[in-house]
Scaffold this motif. Structure first.
Motif, PDB file in Angstrom:
ATOM      1  N   GLY A 172       0.813  -1.208   0.000  1.00  0.00           N
ATOM      2  CA  GLY A 172       0.000   0.000   0.000  1.00  0.00           C
ATOM      3  C   GLY A 172       0.850   1.264   0.000  1.00  0.00           C
ATOM      4  O   GLY A 172       1.900   1.328   0.634  1.00  0.00           O
ATOM      5  N   ILE A 173       0.412   2.275  -0.740  1.00  0.00           N
ATOM      6  CA  ILE A 173       1.062   3.586  -0.749  1.00  0.00           C
ATOM      7  C   ILE A 173      -0.004   4.666  -0.571  1.00  0.00           C
ATOM      8  O   ILE A 173      -1.198   4.408  -0.745  1.00  0.00           O
ATOM      9  N   LEU A 174       0.434   5.850  -0.216  1.00  0.00           N
ATOM     10  CA  LEU A 174      -0.484   6.964   0.038  1.00  0.00           C
ATOM     11  C   LEU A 174      -0.547   7.877  -1.184  1.00  0.00           C
ATOM     12  O   LEU A 174       0.455   8.480  -1.579  1.00  0.00           O
ATOM     13  N   TYR A 175      -1.720   7.992  -1.774  1.00  0.00           N
ATOM     14  CA  TYR A 175      -1.967   8.961  -2.841  1.00  0.00           C
ATOM     15  C   TYR A 175      -2.431  10.256  -2.184  1.00  0.00           C
ATOM     16  O   TYR A 175      -3.256  10.222  -1.267  1.00  0.00           O
ATOM     17  N   TYR A 176      -1.895  11.380  -2.641  1.00  0.00           N
ATOM     18  CA  TYR A 176      -2.311  12.645  -2.027  1.00  0.00           C
ATOM     19  C   TYR A 176      -2.430  13.746  -3.068  1.00  0.00           C
ATOM     20  O   TYR A 176      -1.718  13.760  -4.075  1.00  0.00           O
ATOM     21  N   ARG A 177      -3.339  14.669  -2.809  1.00  0.00           N
ATOM     22  CA  ARG A 177      -3.581  15.803  -3.698  1.00  0.00           C
ATOM     23  C   ARG A 177      -2.561  16.901  -3.407  1.00  0.00           C
ATOM     24  O   ARG A 177      -2.720  17.717  -2.507  1.00  0.00           O
ATOM     25  N   LYS A 178      -1.504  16.929  -4.191  1.00  0.00           N
ATOM     26  CA  LYS A 178      -0.457  17.920  -3.958  1.00  0.00           C
ATOM     27  C   LYS A 178      -0.949  19.340  -4.220  1.00  0.00           C
ATOM     28  O   LYS A 178      -0.471  20.285  -3.599  1.00  0.00           O
ATOM     29  N   ASP A 179      -1.945  19.487  -5.108  1.00  0.00           N
ATOM     30  CA  ASP A 179      -2.468  20.828  -5.387  1.00  0.00           C
ATOM     31  C   ASP A 179      -3.224  21.379  -4.189  1.00  0.00           C
ATOM     32  O   ASP A 179      -3.076  22.548  -3.812  1.00  0.00           O
ATOM     33  N   LEU A 180      -4.041  20.525  -3.555  1.00  0.00           N
ATOM     34  CA  LEU A 180      -4.801  20.970  -2.399  1.00  0.00           C
ATOM     35  C   LEU A 180      -3.880  21.266  -1.214  1.00  0.00           C
ATOM     36  O   LEU A 180      -4.105  22.232  -0.472  1.00  0.00           O
ATOM     37  N   LEU A 181      -2.867  20.452  -1.021  1.00  0.00           N
ATOM     38  CA  LEU A 181      -1.929  20.687   0.073  1.00  0.00           C
ATOM     39  C   LEU A 181      -1.165  21.996  -0.145  1.00  0.00           C
ATOM     40  O   LEU A 181      -0.972  22.789   0.791  1.00  0.00           O
TER      41      LEU A 181
ATOM     42  N   GLY B 129     -15.915  20.399   0.985  1.00  0.00           N
ATOM     43  CA  GLY B 129     -16.652  19.254   0.467  1.00  0.00           C
ATOM     44  C   GLY B 129     -15.796  18.072   0.076  1.00  0.00           C
ATOM     45  O   GLY B 129     -16.314  17.060  -0.398  1.00  0.00           O
ATOM     46  N   VAL B 130     -14.476  18.169   0.280  1.00  0.00           N
ATOM     47  CA  VAL B 130     -13.572  17.062  -0.036  1.00  0.00           C
ATOM     48  C   VAL B 130     -13.309  16.267   1.241  1.00  0.00           C
ATOM     49  O   VAL B 130     -12.928  16.832   2.259  1.00  0.00           O
ATOM     50  N   ASP B 131     -13.518  14.971   1.189  1.00  0.00           N
ATOM     51  CA  ASP B 131     -13.257  14.126   2.354  1.00  0.00           C
ATOM     52  C   ASP B 131     -11.764  13.954   2.572  1.00  0.00           C
ATOM     53  O   ASP B 131     -10.963  14.101   1.640  1.00  0.00           O
ATOM     54  N   CYS B 132     -11.405  13.615   3.802  1.00  0.00           N
ATOM     55  CA  CYS B 132      -9.996  13.567   4.170  1.00  0.00           C
ATOM     56  C   CYS B 132      -9.278  12.336   3.640  1.00  0.00           C
ATOM     57  O   CYS B 132      -8.371  12.439   2.814  1.00  0.00           O
ATOM     58  N   PHE B 133      -9.664  11.170   4.113  1.00  0.00           N
ATOM     59  CA  PHE B 133      -8.836   9.983   3.886  1.00  0.00           C
ATOM     60  C   PHE B 133      -9.704   8.738   3.771  1.00  0.00           C
ATOM     61  O   PHE B 133     -10.727   8.622   4.433  1.00  0.00           O
ATOM     62  N   ALA B 134      -9.287   7.800   2.960  1.00  0.00           N
ATOM     63  CA  ALA B 134      -9.980   6.514   2.877  1.00  0.00           C
ATOM     64  C   ALA B 134      -9.026   5.434   2.416  1.00  0.00           C
ATOM     65  O   ALA B 134      -8.112   5.675   1.623  1.00  0.00           O
ATOM     66  N   GLY B 135      -9.262   4.242   2.947  1.00  0.00           N
ATOM     67  CA  GLY B 135      -8.553   3.056   2.487  1.00  0.00           C
ATOM     68  C   GLY B 135      -9.584   2.044   2.044  1.00  0.00           C
ATOM     69  O   GLY B 135     -10.525   2.376   1.339  1.00  0.00           O
TER      70      GLY B 135
ATOM     71  N   PHE C 106     -11.156   8.935  -5.366  1.00  0.00           N
ATOM     72  CA  PHE C 106      -9.957   9.770  -5.463  1.00  0.00           C
ATOM     73  C   PHE C 106      -9.859  10.410  -6.843  1.00  0.00           C
ATOM     74  O   PHE C 106      -9.576  11.610  -6.968  1.00  0.00           O
ATOM     75  N   GLN C 107     -10.095   9.635  -7.890  1.00  0.00           N
ATOM     76  CA  GLN C 107     -10.016  10.161  -9.244  1.00  0.00           C
ATOM     77  C   GLN C 107     -11.062  11.237  -9.517  1.00  0.00           C
ATOM     78  O   GLN C 107     -10.849  12.129 -10.345  1.00  0.00           O
ATOM     79  N   GLU C 108     -12.180  11.153  -8.808  1.00  0.00           N
ATOM     80  CA  GLU C 108     -13.237  12.151  -8.988  1.00  0.00           C
ATOM     81  C   GLU C 108     -13.001  13.390  -8.132  1.00  0.00           C
ATOM     82  O   GLU C 108     -13.830  14.301  -8.114  1.00  0.00           O
ATOM     83  N   GLY C 109     -11.878  13.422  -7.438  1.00  0.00           N
ATOM     84  CA  GLY C 109     -11.526  14.595  -6.649  1.00  0.00           C
ATOM     85  C   GLY C 109     -12.223  14.684  -5.306  1.00  0.00           C
ATOM     86  O   GLY C 109     -12.324  15.766  -4.728  1.00  0.00           O
ATOM     87  N   LYS C 110     -12.673  13.543  -4.767  1.00  0.00           N
ATOM     88  CA  LYS C 110     -13.449  13.553  -3.526  1.00  0.00           C
ATOM     89  C   LYS C 110     -12.631  13.229  -2.287  1.00  0.00           C
ATOM     90  O   LYS C 110     -13.162  13.216  -1.183  1.00  0.00           O
ATOM     91  N   LEU C 111     -11.329  12.977  -2.446  1.00  0.00           N
ATOM     92  CA  LEU C 111     -10.473  12.638  -1.312  1.00  0.00           C
ATOM     93  C   LEU C 111      -9.169  13.425  -1.372  1.00  0.00           C
ATOM     94  O   LEU C 111      -8.609  13.631  -2.456  1.00  0.00           O
ATOM     95  N   VAL C 112      -8.692  13.838  -0.211  1.00  0.00           N
ATOM     96  CA  VAL C 112      -7.363  14.457  -0.131  1.00  0.00           C
ATOM     97  C   VAL C 112      -6.297  13.374  -0.127  1.00  0.00           C
ATOM     98  O   VAL C 112      -5.288  13.463  -0.831  1.00  0.00           O
ATOM     99  N   PHE C 113      -6.520  12.340   0.673  1.00  0.00           N
ATOM    100  CA  PHE C 113      -5.570  11.235   0.812  1.00  0.00           C
ATOM    101  C   PHE C 113      -6.274   9.904   0.542  1.00  0.00           C
ATOM    102  O   PHE C 113      -7.442   9.725   0.890  1.00  0.00           O
ATOM    103  N   HIS C 114      -5.525   8.965  -0.042  1.00  0.00           N
ATOM    104  CA  HIS C 114      -6.116   7.660  -0.331  1.00  0.00           C
ATOM    105  C   HIS C 114      -5.052   6.580  -0.268  1.00  0.00           C
ATOM    106  O   HIS C 114      -4.001   6.680  -0.909  1.00  0.00           O
ATOM    107  N   ARG C 115      -5.327   5.539   0.526  1.00  0.00           N
ATOM    108  CA  ARG C 115      -4.434   4.383   0.584  1.00  0.00           C
ATOM    109  C   ARG C 115      -4.883   3.367  -0.467  1.00  0.00           C
ATOM    110  O   ARG C 115      -6.021   2.925  -0.483  1.00  0.00           O
ATOM    111  N   ASN C 116      -3.959   2.981  -1.366  1.00  0.00           N
ATOM    112  CA  ASN C 116      -4.288   1.964  -2.362  1.00  0.00           C
ATOM    113  C   ASN C 116      -2.997   1.383  -2.913  1.00  0.00           C
ATOM    114  O   ASN C 116      -1.900   1.719  -2.454  1.00  0.00           O
TER     115      ASN C 116
END
Length: 430
Positions: A154-163, A193-199, A268-278
């Motif tokens: 598993g790795i962490l995907y993150y929205r670098k633009d939002l951060l 409206g963007v959720d924080c994190f999901a695995g 995540f692809q739809e822009g609904k998460l800041v962080f995503h484990r996958n």
């Protein structure tokens, strides 16, 4: 790898620290050893869907060089449980239909203990060049029964633009960092409206993976080196508490209890998460420029965060074994040596994005150019741990799923869920 059959994730699939190789009343139920048949001749290679046609291309090269030892590809179901059931049924009737079989990393112990697959000669596979943790997933009681082919963690995907908009310059290294970063993002206009994190928290193998990663990332272990469960330790409870608090505080959205790999990937692809484990397979899909991804060019990847520093992921993977009932075992062994060789793995890697088992590929400049996530994945693999080498693995996973689900849905306290899980796991390892 696995969760869904991710071929390195894929599915799929999970990590509990240790080897339960010393446990087991199940060995009493193993069948007698089949006769060794080192014959040569045509063989079948039973694996997953050849989505890109690359496996058939590599088989074609083998067939050209070995006209009397042709390999025929047999595609098994995409669903991992269905694949396992089919392989088990074939082994139970001692069918010679398959010669080389693809095993999920967590099936090694079951198939080896029941003598459905045969040991491999490590020296012919150049073992020092494999990702070390991947090599261990192919072993049972010190012997190699399955050659590593595909791997991953598993790795962490993150929205670098939002951060960046929130003034955050680097991905989180701890759980506290992750929460704080989300709070900052939510205060920006783009983060509303963007959720924080999901695995992956639905009640399936993915939950076992995410729970074991949380335990490891808190400094705990599900089992110790002697095969005893340790899920009531302070560290293990801290891992479960992280998941429970995530749902309770909204860091993980309530709908997270229904998420598997693909549901989370789409969110995540739809822009609904800041962080995503996958798993690594998500990278190419999230970078798509055909309109299917709203985050292409806007995200990056990092190792999983942990309680006090970088975390530890679960090792997924798919390995190759020789069926004990093959009539042409010498050819089967030779074909495995060919298909997992460095040059052949590199050729396979240029056509698809599933992470492979040879360490050198993670430092190869051409591979990194094609798959920029490889350095992060290598760092994550170095910290990853494999799931238990347990004949009763499916029961172990089910016990984890039952009790972690009860905890994250509020039906049990962390203390109660941990105690019940300790009892359940102890009963499976006696």
């Amino acid at each position: 790898m696995t969760t869904r059959t991710l071929w390195g994730g894929a599915a799929t699939a999970l990590t509990l620290a240790l080897a339960l190789s010393g446990c087991g009343g199940d060995d009493k139920k193993t069948s007698s050893a089949p006769a060794t048949n080192e014959g040569r001749g045509p063989i079948t290679f039973a694996t997953g869907k050849d989505l890109t046609g690359t496996i058939q291309k590599l088989i074609g090269k083998w067939n050209t060089a070995h006209p009397k030892e042709q390999v025929r590809l047999v595609e098994l179901p995409e669903d991992g449980d269905q694949t396992r059931q089919q392989l088990v049924q074939n082994a139970q009737i001692k069918s010679s239909a398959y010669d080389v079989i693809r095993l999920d990393a967590v099936w090694t112990a079951e198939f080896a203990a029941r003598r459905w697959v045969l040991p491999l000669d490590e020296s012919k596979l150049d073992p020092s060049t494999f990702v070390p943790a991947a090599l261990e997933t192919g072993k049972y009681r010190g012997k190699l029964y399955a050659a590593p082919w595909l791997t991953g963690t598993g790795i962490l995907y993150y929205r670098k633009d939002l951060l960046k908009d929130a003034g955050v310059n680097e991905p989180p290294k701890t759980w506290a960092d992750l929460t704080a970063d989300c709070d900052k993002v939510k205060k920006t206009s783009a983060g509303k409206g963007v959720d924080c994190f999901a695995g992956q928290y639905d009640k399936y193998e993915g939950l076992t993976v995410n729970y074991s990663e949380a335990v490891q990332s808190a400094g705990g272990q599900v089992f110790d080196a002697s095969g005893k469960p340790q899920v009531t330790s302070p560290q293990a409870k801290a891992g479960m508490q992280f998941l429970v608090d995530g749902f309770k505080k909204g860091t993980i959205p309530a709908k997270g209890v229904t998420l598997k790999e693909e549901e989370g990937r789409r969110a995540f692809q739809e822009g609904k998460l800041v962080f995503h484990r996958n798993w690594a397979y998500v990278y190419a899909m999230a970078e798509a420029t055909d309109g299917s991804s709203k985050v292409n060019g806007k995200f990056d990847v990092a190792p999983l965060p942990g309680k006090d520093g970088l975390g530890s992921g679960t090792l997924g993977g798919n390995n190759l074994s020789v069926s004990a009932f093959s009539k042409h075992q010498a050819t089967a062994r030779a074909f495995i040596t060919y298909i997992v060789s460095l040059d052949v793995e590199k050729e396979y890697g240029t056509e698809q994005s599933f992470p492979l088992s040879r360490s050198a590929l993670y430092d190869d400049a051409a591979m990194i150019k094609k798959y920029p996530y490889l350095p992060v994945l290598k760092k994550s693999l170095d910290a990853a741990k494999g799931r238990p080498v347990a004949v009763k693995y499916s029961e172990v996973s089910a016990a984890i799923q039952d009790n972690v689900t009860a905890a994250i849905t509020g039906k049990k306290s962390v203390d109660q869920a941990s105690a019940d899980l300790q009892t359940a796991l102890s009963g499976l390892t006696d």
